[in-house]
Enzyme design. Structure first.
Site, short mmCIF file in Angstrom:
data_model
loop_
_atom_site.label_atom_id
_atom_site.label_comp_id
_atom_site.label_asym_id
_atom_site.label_seq_id
_atom_site.Cartn_x
_atom_site.Cartn_y
_atom_site.Cartn_z
CG ASP A 85 -1.78 1.22 1.33
OD1 ASP A 85 -2.69 1.36 0.49
OD2 ASP A 85 -1.55 2.03 2.23
CD GLU A 98 -2.19 2.78 -3.36
OE1 GLU A 98 -3.10 3.59 -3.59
OE2 GLU A 98 -1.88 2.42 -2.21
#
Length: 572
Positions: A243, A280
């Site tokens: 993330d 990401e």
């Protein structure tokens, strides 16, 4: 054996059933203790310098939640049934992102297992699971996790997750787990008393940054590297989605991402199956997926938001926030991302007020995970609303014939109308009361000036319940037809290598203001993005798939408004 890293403590005890057992200091700030009779299922706490009871920073099991005791968990007790599983590579695959708590009415791993037949029949290759560590209360997206080595009992605990992974493998589905290493949640975070886990000054909107490059950071890095290896090794997970890696503060010569990639590759060699790390990142920097021997970090893939933004703008007409850059010439923006991966590859970004990104056309397309919808792009809208079905069919036609790795968000394959809203269940009153305002402030400048009037309170249980998929929608003809469209596109992609070819230099696009034609080997994907019919001259071809019954091929191709056709060349 109990062990914990607490380099600044003068004494450490492990407490079991009210009895404190002194721990022995060792090298590097590690403390250990043997407690006769303790084993799988034993509840325990740590005490530092005689202070309050604290859960284990590396707890594998928190059955009473983030404020309860840790419980010993023995990975070797679980009996796996996936001995024949040899893994799956990302290239040529399709990812399906889901949130366990809202994927089914029950919101558990066991309930999700009952839906795996649906995913296998759809034709996806990987299931991507949003974060599963313990969180405050009973509902959360997962990005407020604090006990990063554990699995929340809200979904079924560590054994439940293993049963889910095992069942996926028996269905031929790989599993990617979303992990958060750039921050920890604001509630139940007890790492700081144990050591220098957090950066002294750096932070992001979501909280204090972890200490990856300051004093004491060697062991902090091992905390996160060890966590990644646990999921891949002990839970048989096939990949990790990392993330918001742009929020990792690491100035070392060897970045944490590179270290993670090296360790994952080493483990992959030992296990004899592929292991995939996906970042990401909003940096538009191809170095993340450039091989290490060529000076990159060596990750397998990266999320590419530019493709989402170009698709979304083209099929919805939205122009607010970061969509503004893609809205001037929607077909042109699509043409660029389909041939160059990034729209901002050193160009000026009005949303950021500066130049952004660098060229990536040399990178194989499968290294870019792209989507028409995902949890962020739906859930970060005030009302959590999804694309309308017609726009989504058009976007899916372009997405699933692209040179990239497509990702679907749960329910989009049947045009689900349930929103995916942001929800939390913080225990502390001040966090519950401030969460709605914090979300509003997070999206200042995104064009959501009416956020406060539209977004439901994330702390209300009804917000969470509204986000649950309604599987009964599949009983309706319109939703079944939408699902048939997705299944047909995925089957076509799997059957014809031209449609999954990742070489960006083999993609050619013709476009005007309201339409584009994407050349993919023997196939052409013609899309009308506008509100009026379009007539296009074509070479001899046949229609393989069409999103609208009004698509017609005579001497010319006629495309109704907002429609798409996949054509195959039949001669010269």
């Amino acid at each position: 054996m109990f062990e914990v890293w607490a380099p600044q403590a003068a004494s450490v005890e492990v407490e079991i059933d009210g009895t404190r057992h002194p721990m022995r200091a060792g090298r590097g700030g590690w403390w250990t203790a043997e407690v006769p009779g303790a084993g799988h299922g034993t509840d325990y706490w740590f005490r530092l310098d005689g202070g309050d009871r604290l859960p284990d920073p590396r707890t594998r099991w928190q059955p009473e939640g983030i404020f309860g005791p840790s419980r010993v968990y023995d990975h070797d007790r679980f009996v796996w049934g996936d001995d024949l599983w040899t893994g799956r590579t990302l290239a040529g695959s399709i990812i399906y992102e889901l949130h366990i708590g809202t994927f089914t009415p029950a919101g558990t791993f066991e309930a999700a297992i009952e839906k795996l037949d649906h995913l296998a029949a759809l034709g996806v290759g990987f299931v991507e699971v949003m974060p599963v560590p313990p969180v405050p209360g009973g509902r959360n997206w997962g990005y407020d996790g604090v006990d990063l080595w554990a699995v929340t009992d809200n979904y079924g605990g560590p054994d439940g997750f293993k049963r889910f992974v095992d069942a996926c493998h028996r269905q031929g589905l790989g599993v990617i787990l979303d992990v958060v290493y750039n921050h920890l949640g604001p509630s139940g975070n007890f790492l700081a008393p144990f050591g220098p886990y957090f950066h002294s000054s750096a932070s992001s909107f979501w909280g204090q940054a972890v200490n990856l490059d300051g004093p004491g950071s060697d062991e902090v890095r091992r905390y996160f590297v060890g966590n990644a290896l646990q999921w891949l090794r002990d839970y048989h997970v096939d990949g990790l989605r990392l993330d918001a890696v742009h929020a990792l503060h690491d100035r070392r010569a060897v970045h944490l991402l590179e270290e993670l990639a090296v360790e994952a590759d080493n483990l992959s060699a030992a296990l004899g199956r592929p292991l995939t790390l996906i970042a990401e990142s909003d940096l538009n920097d191809p170095r993340l997926v450039t091989p290490r021997e060529a000076g990159g970090y060596g990750l397998a893939a990266v999320w590419n938001d530019d493709v989402h933004h170009a698709l979304h703008t083209a099929v919805t007409g939205e122009r607010h926030g970061y969509y503004e850059d893609f809205a001037a010439t929607p077909a042109g923006a699509l043409a660029k991302v389909l041939t160059s991966a990034y729209y901002h590859d050193g160009t000026y970004s009005s949303f950021r007020g500066r130049a952004h990104g660098r060229p990536a056309r040399h990178v194989p397309g499968h290294r870019f995970v792209v989507c028409a919808q995902n949890h962020d792009q739906i859930g970060n809208r005030a009302e959590g609303d999804r694309m309308d079905p017609q726009a989504l069919r058009l976007a899916a036609g372009l997405l699933l014939t692209s040179p990239f790795t497509p990702m679907l968000f749960m329910g989009e394959e049947w045009g689900a109308r349930t929103p995916f809203l942001f929800f939390t269940d913080h225990v502390e009153p001040h966090l519950r009361e401030d969460e709605a305002d914090r979300r509003r402030r997070e999206f200042v400048g995104f064009g959501y000036d009416d956020w406060a009037g539209k977004a439901p309170d994330p702390s209300e249980e009804t917000t969470f319940l509204r986000a649950k998929l309604d599987w009964s929608e599949l009983e309706h003809d319109a939703h079944r037809a939408h699902l048939d469209w997705y299944r047909a596109l995925i089957a076509l992609r799997r059957e014809h290598p031209d449609l999954s070819d990742p070489r960006l230099d083999r993609v050619r696009v013709e476009q005007e203001d309201a339409w584009l034609v994407v050349h993919r080997g023997a196939f052409r994907v013609a899309a009308n993005l506008g509100p009026a019919p379009v007539t296009l001259q074509t070479q001899p071809a046949e229609i393989v798939l069409a999103s609208d019954p009004g698509v017609h091929l005579g001497p010319d191709l006629v495309l109704p408004p907002r429609s798409l056709a996949v054509l195959r060349t039949t001669g010269s």
